[in-house]
Design a protein around this motif. Structure first.
Motif, PDB file in Angstrom:
ATOM      1  N   UNK A  83      42.325 -22.967  31.576  1.00 54.85           N
ATOM      2  CA  UNK A  83      42.111 -24.408  31.713  1.00 54.85           C
ATOM      3  C   UNK A  83      41.135 -24.828  30.617  1.00 54.85           C
ATOM      4  N   UNK A  84      40.937 -26.129  30.483  1.00 54.89           N
ATOM      5  CA  UNK A  84      39.911 -26.645  29.572  1.00 54.89           C
ATOM      6  C   UNK A  84      38.724 -27.132  30.397  1.00 54.89           C
ATOM      7  N   UNK A  85      37.540 -26.798  29.912  1.00 55.05           N
ATOM      8  CA  UNK A  85      36.339 -27.226  30.619  1.00 55.05           C
ATOM      9  C   UNK A  85      36.221 -28.738  30.507  1.00 55.05           C
ATOM     10  N   UNK A  86      36.006 -29.383  31.651  1.00 57.09           N
ATOM     11  CA  UNK A  86      36.096 -30.840  31.724  1.00 57.09           C
ATOM     12  C   UNK A  86      35.157 -31.539  30.761  1.00 57.09           C
ATOM     13  N   UNK A  87      33.948 -31.039  30.599  1.00 59.05           N
ATOM     14  CA  UNK A  87      32.952 -31.739  29.787  1.00 59.05           C
ATOM     15  C   UNK A  87      33.093 -31.486  28.289  1.00 59.05           C
ATOM     16  N   UNK A  88      33.721 -30.392  27.881  1.00 54.06           N
ATOM     17  CA  UNK A  88      33.768 -30.052  26.456  1.00 54.06           C
ATOM     18  C   UNK A  88      35.173 -29.934  25.877  1.00 54.06           C
ATOM     19  N   UNK A  89      36.181 -29.709  26.726  1.00 52.81           N
ATOM     20  CA  UNK A  89      37.529 -29.478  26.236  1.00 52.81           C
ATOM     21  C   UNK A  89      37.778 -28.064  25.758  1.00 52.81           C
ATOM     22  N   UNK A  90      36.774 -27.173  25.865  1.00 52.24           N
ATOM     23  CA  UNK A  90      36.953 -25.790  25.417  1.00 52.24           C
ATOM     24  C   UNK A  90      37.910 -25.048  26.342  1.00 52.24           C
ATOM     25  N   UNK A 107      47.323 -23.020  21.395  1.00 49.27           N
ATOM     26  CA  UNK A 107      46.850 -24.240  22.019  1.00 49.27           C
ATOM     27  C   UNK A 107      46.987 -25.392  21.035  1.00 49.27           C
ATOM     28  N   UNK A 108      46.976 -26.613  21.577  1.00 50.78           N
ATOM     29  CA  UNK A 108      46.885 -27.808  20.754  1.00 50.78           C
ATOM     30  C   UNK A 108      45.415 -28.139  20.591  1.00 50.78           C
ATOM     31  N   UNK A 109      44.899 -27.983  19.377  1.00 56.06           N
ATOM     32  CA  UNK A 109      43.497 -28.229  19.112  1.00 56.06           C
ATOM     33  C   UNK A 109      43.237 -29.685  18.789  1.00 56.06           C
ATOM     34  N   UNK A 110      42.158 -29.926  18.086  1.00 51.78           N
ATOM     35  CA  UNK A 110      41.761 -31.301  17.761  1.00 51.78           C
ATOM     36  C   UNK A 110      42.860 -31.970  16.931  1.00 51.78           C
ATOM     37  N   UNK A 111      43.227 -33.192  17.330  1.00 52.79           N
ATOM     38  CA  UNK A 111      44.271 -33.925  16.626  1.00 52.79           C
ATOM     39  C   UNK A 111      45.676 -33.437  16.937  1.00 52.79           C
ATOM     40  N   UNK A 112      45.807 -32.479  17.885  1.00 51.52           N
ATOM     41  CA  UNK A 112      47.123 -31.983  18.256  1.00 51.52           C
ATOM     42  C   UNK A 112      47.641 -30.853  17.403  1.00 51.52           C
ATOM     43  N   UNK A 158      40.578 -29.563  22.406  1.00 46.24           N
ATOM     44  CA  UNK A 158      41.887 -30.190  22.271  1.00 46.24           C
ATOM     45  C   UNK A 158      42.339 -30.706  23.614  1.00 46.24           C
ATOM     46  N   UNK A 159      43.633 -30.676  23.839  1.00 46.16           N
ATOM     47  CA  UNK A 159      44.172 -31.147  25.106  1.00 46.16           C
ATOM     48  C   UNK A 159      45.361 -30.279  25.491  1.00 46.16           C
ATOM     49  N   UNK A 160      45.723 -30.351  26.774  1.00 50.19           N
ATOM     50  CA  UNK A 160      46.884 -29.614  27.248  1.00 50.19           C
ATOM     51  C   UNK A 160      46.571 -28.164  27.546  1.00 50.19           C
ATOM     52  N   UNK A 161      47.600 -27.465  28.007  1.00 54.12           N
ATOM     53  CA  UNK A 161      47.458 -26.074  28.422  1.00 54.12           C
ATOM     54  C   UNK A 161      47.494 -25.130  27.229  1.00 54.12           C
ATOM     55  N   UNK A 162      46.808 -23.997  27.372  1.00 53.86           N
ATOM     56  CA  UNK A 162      46.879 -22.917  26.387  1.00 53.86           C
ATOM     57  C   UNK A 162      47.778 -21.819  26.944  1.00 53.86           C
ATOM     58  N   UNK A 163      48.784 -21.427  26.169  1.00 48.74           N
ATOM     59  CA  UNK A 163      49.696 -20.361  26.592  1.00 48.74           C
ATOM     60  C   UNK A 163      49.257 -19.051  25.960  1.00 48.74           C
ATOM     61  N   UNK A 164      49.772 -17.937  26.483  1.00 51.63           N
ATOM     62  CA  UNK A 164      49.373 -16.643  25.950  1.00 51.63           C
ATOM     63  C   UNK A 164      50.409 -15.570  26.190  1.00 51.63           C
ATOM     64  N   UNK A 165      50.295 -14.498  25.426  1.00 52.00           N
ATOM     65  CA  UNK A 165      51.142 -13.313  25.585  1.00 52.00           C
ATOM     66  C   UNK A 165      50.265 -12.088  25.400  1.00 52.00           C
TER      67      UNK A 165
END
Length: 525
Positions: free
Chosen positions: A402-409, A450-455, A428-435
């Motif tokens: 998940x992303x931490x609510x206050x920082x987006x990390x 992940x989608x970082x700053x600016x997508x 950034x925003x959205x979910x981070x996937x992994x393998x």
């Protein structure tokens, strides 16, 4: 700033041909001009945007939309002409289909076809929808017209539905009625990779022609139930089967509801099995059955499928399918009221766990099956604060990202841990996937996207099972309309997939024997 269109007086010959529009055009379809403002504000600069309003709205609405469009231009949006505003009645789906054929959108953005209700105080518990009904009608017309447009033209179009009563500044991931896909790249038992993306007309699939690529076949439009709403869960178990789960709009005796549906792909590139309806927790109460949340699902160690949905009271309902195909009844898990954001995952004890974000704040709650008690148990002492639209199951068993609510990390948390682990990278925003299981410089590693700053998509890695040791990230230079996906191919190479800003899937593979996270040029499918 606006123009009226009497589409009943200008019927189009339905030849299946569409005029070419700007590449990657996003067409916002709303009931009135004011409803377009939040949708417009959620898009990053540079997106080509058009607006269609099915009504003129109240005093000042058109002027407010004009001001919002002017501000969007100043930010770098490419506005595709003036808004279309319908002057007269008529069939909204027919009107919208004509506009789609005129403009050729890649994406359609609209509001919630089935708005959530709120509890009404009184002697009996009642739920009522407080959204203006024209919003839901416009959104449903947009979903149906987009499907008709794709069926006539063969051009994939992707639909996003945004809740109306949300912060206008919130990114789409945080405000979507149906969560954006975060897992859509899988490897079958034969070693071939598949992409599954939900378009307006149904599920599109691309499949490697041979294990390890580089060639693909597709897109193939799979047999999909009519009225499948724009959201899809792609789930894979140890058997290699790919399970698709979604929400379908169903009609019975003139009443409309939402039902959970599922199908399985048993072999790469082969037809899906039959879609099966498993109803929803409010099947007998139709006005409530239109308002359930989007399902989350996971497989336990025995291969049983567990499905969870947010019910109309904002608690969780669950249903289980055993390996023989038998479904249990819906079970209501009473507890903390939750938002439409849940992540189901295999638990360390062989069962299944669920983490959900609170309806009212960034708090999270964890449900798990207590084998000793023979019942589901709730844990509210979860030490995480979840940014909306970022919660997802981790590739390692027993955890969530998940992303931490206050920082987006981006962060990782496993039930029982006293605190989450920060994974670094830009906010950034959205979910981070992994393998998990990628070999990097001789070490087994988990690769993240992940989608970082600016997508812009970023790729990161940390040692398998040890995110606390640190994660390093590298930018990819591309943006994705959905959460980026990652998997390992038959040769163990890392493959990253995106849906580019023109609506085309692209993949890249890690170079053989590189020094680190170095990838080949992007390949359009």
């Amino acid at each position: 700033m606006t123009r009226g269109l009497d589409r009943r007086a200008r019927p189009r010959r339905r030849t299946g041909e569409a005029r070419p529009g700007p590449a990657g055009l996003l067409l916002l379809v709303v009931a009135t001009p004011a409803d377009a403002i939040a949708l417009l504000g959620a898009e990053p600069p540079g997106v080509p945007v058009g607006v269609v309003c099915l009504g003129r709205g109240g005093a000042g609405e058109r002027e407010a939309l004009g001001a919002a469009l002017s501000a969007a231009r100043d930010l770098g949006h490419r506005i595709a002409g003036e808004p279309y505003v319908a002057d007269s009645g008529g069939d909204p789906e027919e009107l919208l289909l004509d506009v789609f054929l005129d403009l050729g959108p890649t994406r359609v953005g609209t509001l919630d076809p089935d708005p959530m209700s709120t509890a009404v105080e009184g002697p009996e518990l009642r739920f009522e929808v407080v959204e203006p009904p024209e919003r839901g009608r416009a959104a449903l017309a947009a979903v149906r017209a987009a499907r008709a447009y794709q069926e006539q033209t063969g051009r994939p179009v992707y639909v996003d539905c945004r809740r109306a009563a949300v912060d206008p500044r919130a990114p789409l991931e945080a405000a979507s009625r149906y969560p954006r896909q975060s897992r859509w790249l899988t490897r079958g038992a034969d070693g071939r990779l598949s992409l599954h993306l939900l378009s307006a007309a149904g599920v599109l699939r691309w499949t490697e022609t041979a294990p390890g690529g580089p060639h693909w076949e597709g897109p193939e439009l799979l047999e999909t139930p009519s009225e499948l709403m724009p959201g899809l869960v792609v789930l894979q178990g140890a058997d290699g089967y790919v399970r698709l789960i979604g929400l379908r709009r169903a009609t019975d005796k003139g009443e409309e509801a939402l039902e959970v549906v599922t199908a399985a792909q048993y072999q790469s590139g082969r037809p899906l099995g039959l879609w099966q309806s498993i109803d929803n927790p409010h099947t007998r109460v139709w006005h409530l059955a239109r308002q359930v949340g989007f399902p989350a699902a996971a497989l336990d160690a025995e291969g049983s499928l567990h499905v969870f949905v947010r019910n109309v009271g904002h608690s969780v309902s669950t249903r289980r399918q055993d390996r023989a195909g038998r479904w249990s009844a819906w079970q209501h898990l009473r507890g903390l009221r939750v938002a439409d954001e849940m992540a189901a995952f295999p638990a360390w004890d062989g069962g299944v766990g669920l983490v959900a974000r609170s309806r009212d704040d960034a708090q999270a709650v964890h449900w798990y099956y207590d084998r000793a008690a023979g019942a589901w148990a709730e844990d509210r002492t979860v030490p995480v604060r979840v940014a909306p639209g970022s919660l997802a199951a981790a590739p390692e068993a027993g955890g969530v990202r998940f992303r931490y609510a206050e920082t987006g990390e981006p962060c990782f948390w496993r039930p029982g841990a006293p605190a989450p682990v920060g994974l670094g990278g830009t906010a950034g925003s959205g979910a981070a996937a992994g393998a998990a299981g990628a070999v990097l410089q001789g070490w087994p590693c988990t690769v993240l996207v992940q989608a970082g700053r600016g997508g812009t998509v970023e790729v990161g890695a940390h040692a398998d099972g040890r995110p606390e040791d640190g994660t390093w990230w590298v930018p990819s230079g591309v943006r994705s309309l959905v959460a980026p996906a990652v998997a390992l191919d038959a040769a163990g190479r890392v493959v990253v997939a995106v849906l580019d800003t023109e609506g085309r899937p692209r993949v890249t593979r890690r170079r053989p024997d590189p020094a680190g996270l170095e990838f080949e040029p992007w390949q359009a499918l």
